[in-house]
Design an enzyme around this catalytic site. Structure first.
Site, PDB file in Angstrom:
ATOM      1  CD  GLU A 134      -6.004  -6.025  -1.173  1.00  0.00           C
ATOM      2  OE1 GLU A 134      -6.216  -5.528  -2.294  1.00  0.00           O
ATOM      3  OE2 GLU A 134      -5.594  -5.383  -0.212  1.00  0.00           O
ATOM      4  CG  LEU A 135      -2.788  -8.903  -6.685  1.00  0.00           C
ATOM      5  CD1 LEU A 135      -2.646  -9.589  -8.016  1.00  0.00           C
ATOM      6  CD2 LEU A 135      -1.504  -9.019  -5.875  1.00  0.00           C
ATOM      7  N   GLY A 148       0.171  -6.483  -2.529  1.00  0.00           N
ATOM      8  CA  GLY A 148       1.183  -5.683  -3.215  1.00  0.00           C
ATOM      9  C   GLY A 148       0.791  -5.465  -4.660  1.00  0.00           C
ATOM     10  N   GLY A 149       1.807  -5.259  -5.493  1.00  0.00           N
ATOM     11  CA  GLY A 149       1.577  -4.931  -6.899  1.00  0.00           C
ATOM     12  C   GLY A 149       1.102  -6.129  -7.710  1.00  0.00           C
ATOM     13  CD  GLU A 153      -2.588  -0.170  -7.827  1.00  0.00           C
ATOM     14  OE1 GLU A 153      -1.685  -1.009  -7.920  1.00  0.00           O
ATOM     15  OE2 GLU A 153      -3.475  -0.214  -6.958  1.00  0.00           O
ATOM     16  CE  LYS A 159       9.778  -9.276   1.176  1.00  0.00           C
ATOM     17  NZ  LYS A 159      10.232  -7.918   1.505  1.00  0.00           N
ATOM     18  CB  CYS A 209      -5.152  -1.749  -2.911  1.00  0.00           C
ATOM     19  SG  CYS A 209      -5.916  -2.011  -1.315  1.00  0.00           S
ATOM     20  CD1 TRP A 249       6.111  -0.505  -0.463  1.00  0.00           C
ATOM     21  CD2 TRP A 249       4.748   1.244  -0.207  1.00  0.00           C
ATOM     22  NE1 TRP A 249       5.727  -0.087  -1.723  1.00  0.00           N
ATOM     23  CE2 TRP A 249       4.889   0.992  -1.591  1.00  0.00           C
ATOM     24  CE3 TRP A 249       3.936   2.306   0.185  1.00  0.00           C
ATOM     25  CZ2 TRP A 249       4.252   1.740  -2.578  1.00  0.00           C
ATOM     26  CZ3 TRP A 249       3.284   3.056  -0.790  1.00  0.00           C
ATOM     27  CH2 TRP A 249       3.448   2.771  -2.148  1.00  0.00           C
ATOM     28  CG  ASN A 250      -0.307   0.223   0.903  1.00  0.00           C
ATOM     29  OD1 ASN A 250       0.084  -0.862   1.282  1.00  0.00           O
ATOM     30  ND2 ASN A 250      -1.381   0.357   0.157  1.00  0.00           N
TER      31      ASN A 250
END
Ligand code: NDP
Length: 507
Positions: A270-271, A248-249, A405, A195, A304, A171-172
């Site tokens: 990509e976390l 995401g997370g 984080e 998605k 991130c 969402w960022n």
């Protein structure tokens, strides 16, 4: 719908179909715009007011299955063998189609994740650039002709698509993140099921309409919507999916990796990060203060690459803290639509609760609050999900705020003695995404770029990024790289081809 999308705060009010909050959004499955199979819908919540708006379809398991099967069929029936120039031309046409929509989409995003204008206005132009860049990359792509060591053999390699790619986005930076997955994957000849995050579905569903308008064949791009825990999981677990690309997370990324590994599907992750922003006594200190604030307060820390571990050389720390505190106290919190606003709300109630819980943990662990600490309320902030820009001192690199984080406007300051000490602390983390180095000493700057175990290093800047450079990092950041000249590679396999010119066979 209880809220209206407000444009009166901006000098040039934007109007048009995109900004109609009563607009009906549909998913895209096999070339058709559809509701969720069970008729279920979700709303978005405007982080500045807490009001809900819009109605977004939720996919069922059957919808997910139909989307993946449509992608499989489109792949098998020809998309994978279309010419590179054809795929490139569709991407360029799509880019042209979205040319006038930048302002509206920027506003739409603000009403979902609450970011300020300067943090959302780049997304459509960037998306256009990624479409063009991906088109150019596939047109210029090549395999190798190898000097075979076997006589009378012609040996060469070709790069080919992987199959059905699932792209799960956060969402960022919903549109930019989507573009840098979707367009390289399509350019390379894959079909895709997307998605978006349920926090920010609107831009992705809008892009689906543009994709069909541009003339992409049915099934090449499919978009399903709904919670990660149901819709995302079902996609990742689908046996017809060949590759998952995810931002995401960390916890979600590790789960995805495990599920993919179970059937030998590939993945790109990509976390998160806990990136060090390192200020040496040889820095231009005014610029370094700005750099520290840019690192941790841009997008209210929801990046991130946020520079959330602020490493300050001991010899300058007291002077640095004074200036930093003064500058932070002058920051302007408020309406994301007001161009003067510097800090806007965090993206969701869940994110607000998470960030506040970390502030409490830091305080319980004995950290000193240099500035901020807690939820921000007051005139002009209403029920918005605001967190005070916060800096903790008196923490070590082992404190919880230095390890986890947080994804909010919360920085932990750690003092260091010298270069070796800075490198030791900076590299002592589970993550490895980015690092900032502030110094006017050119030799020190070059040494640091090599000694830091991160995918990105900025010297005398923080958060620069461009599509010709790769983005990603080591360790728990997931290892994946997006964009750069190798942007197609995560979505391609390399095939080895041997043509025998008449060698004897053993049987
Ligand atoms: P998630 O990792 O849960 O969300 C990222 C995406 O994954 C969303 O589309 C989400 O869908 C989807 N998702 C969630 N669970 C699953 C699952 N089990 N299988 C497949 N897809 C899934 O992040 P959150 O939004 O919960 O944020 C939590 C933390 O993650 C943040 O506080 C931050 O630390 C980090 N984060 C990092 C980002 C980065 O840029 N690296 C971006 C976003 C978050 P849905 O939102 O609909 O549930």
């Amino acid at each position: 719908m209880t809220a209206s999308i407000k444009a009166e705060h901006v000098s040039n009010p934007w109007q048009g179909e995109i900004l109609n909050p009563d607009r009906t959004y549909r998913m895209l499955i096999d070339g058709q715009f559809v509701e969720g199979g069970a008729g279920e819908t979700l709303s978005c919540e405007y982080p500045y007011t807490g009001e809900t708006w819009g109605s977004f379809p939720v996919a069922t398991h059957e919808d997910v299955d139909r989307a993946v099967r449509a992608a499989r069929r489109a792949y098998d029936e020809g998309w994978s063998s279309t010419s590179a120039s054809y795929r490139a031309s569709l991407l360029r046409k799509l880019s042209d189609l979205i040319d006038g929509d930048a302002k509206d989409i920027s506003l739409l995003e603000i009403h979902q994740n609450g970011k300020v204008l300067s943090e959302t206005s780049w997304e459509v132009p960037y998306t256009q650039m990624v479409a063009h860049y991906s088109a150019g990359l596939i047109e210029a792509d090549y395999g190798h002709t190898v000097n075979s060591m076997i006589p009378d053999v012609v040996a060469y390699t070709v790069r080919e698509p992987l199959g059905v790619v699932v792209a799960i986005t956060p969402w960022n930076g919903p549109l930019g993140s989507l573009a840098q997955k979707l367009f390289p994957a399509l350019a390379a000849g894959n079909t895709v099921v997307v998605k978006p995050s349920e926090v920010t579905p609107a831009e992705t569903l809008w892009l689906g309409e543009k994709i069909m308008e541009a003339g992409f064949p049915a099934g090449v791009v499919n978009i399903v919507n709904g919670p990660g825990i149901t819709v995302g999981r079902a996609l990742v677990a689908h046996p017809l999916v060949d590759h998952v690309t995810f931002t995401g997370g960390t916890a979600t990324g590790l789960e995805i990796a495990q599920i993919c590994a179970g059937r030998a599907a590939t993945y790109t992750l990509e976390l998160g990060g806990k990136s060090p922003n390192i200020v040496f006594d040889s820095a231009d200190l005014d610029r370094a203060v700005s750099g520290v604030m840019t690192g941790i307060f841009s997008a209210s820390g929801q990046s991130c690459a946020a520079g959330s571990r602020i490493l300050i050389q001991e010899s300058i720390s007291d002077e640095f803290f004074d200036t930093l505190a003064t500058r932070i106290n002058a920051l302007r919190l408020g309406d994301p639509l007001d161009p003067a606003t510097q800090i806007s709300p965090v993206a969701s109630r869940a994110q607000l609760a998470k960030v506040l819980s970390y502030i409490e943990i830091a305080q319980k662990e004995g950290a000193t609050t240099l500035v901020g600490g807690g939820r921000a309320t007051g005139p002009g902030l209403g029920d918005g999900f605001f967190v005070k820009p916060t800096i903790f001192t008196n923490v070590t690199n082992d404190s919880t705020v230095s390890r986890d984080e947080i994804f909010g406007p919360v920085g932990a300051v750690i003092r260091f003695k010298d270069e070796d000490d800075a490198v030791r602390i900076a590299n002592d983390t589970r993550f490895g995404l980015a690092a900032g180095v502030w110094t006017e000493n050119i030799a020190l700057a070059h040494r640091m770029t090599r000694r830091l175990h991160t995918g990105i290093v900025w010297v005398n800047n923080y958060r620069l990024g461009e599509l010709v450079m790769p983005w990603g990092g080591y360790g728990m950041t997931g290892g994946g790289r997006e964009m750069g000249v190798e942007a197609l590679r995560p979505y391609q396999g390399t095939k080895a081809i041997y043509i025998d010119l008449g060698n004897p066979l053993p049987f």
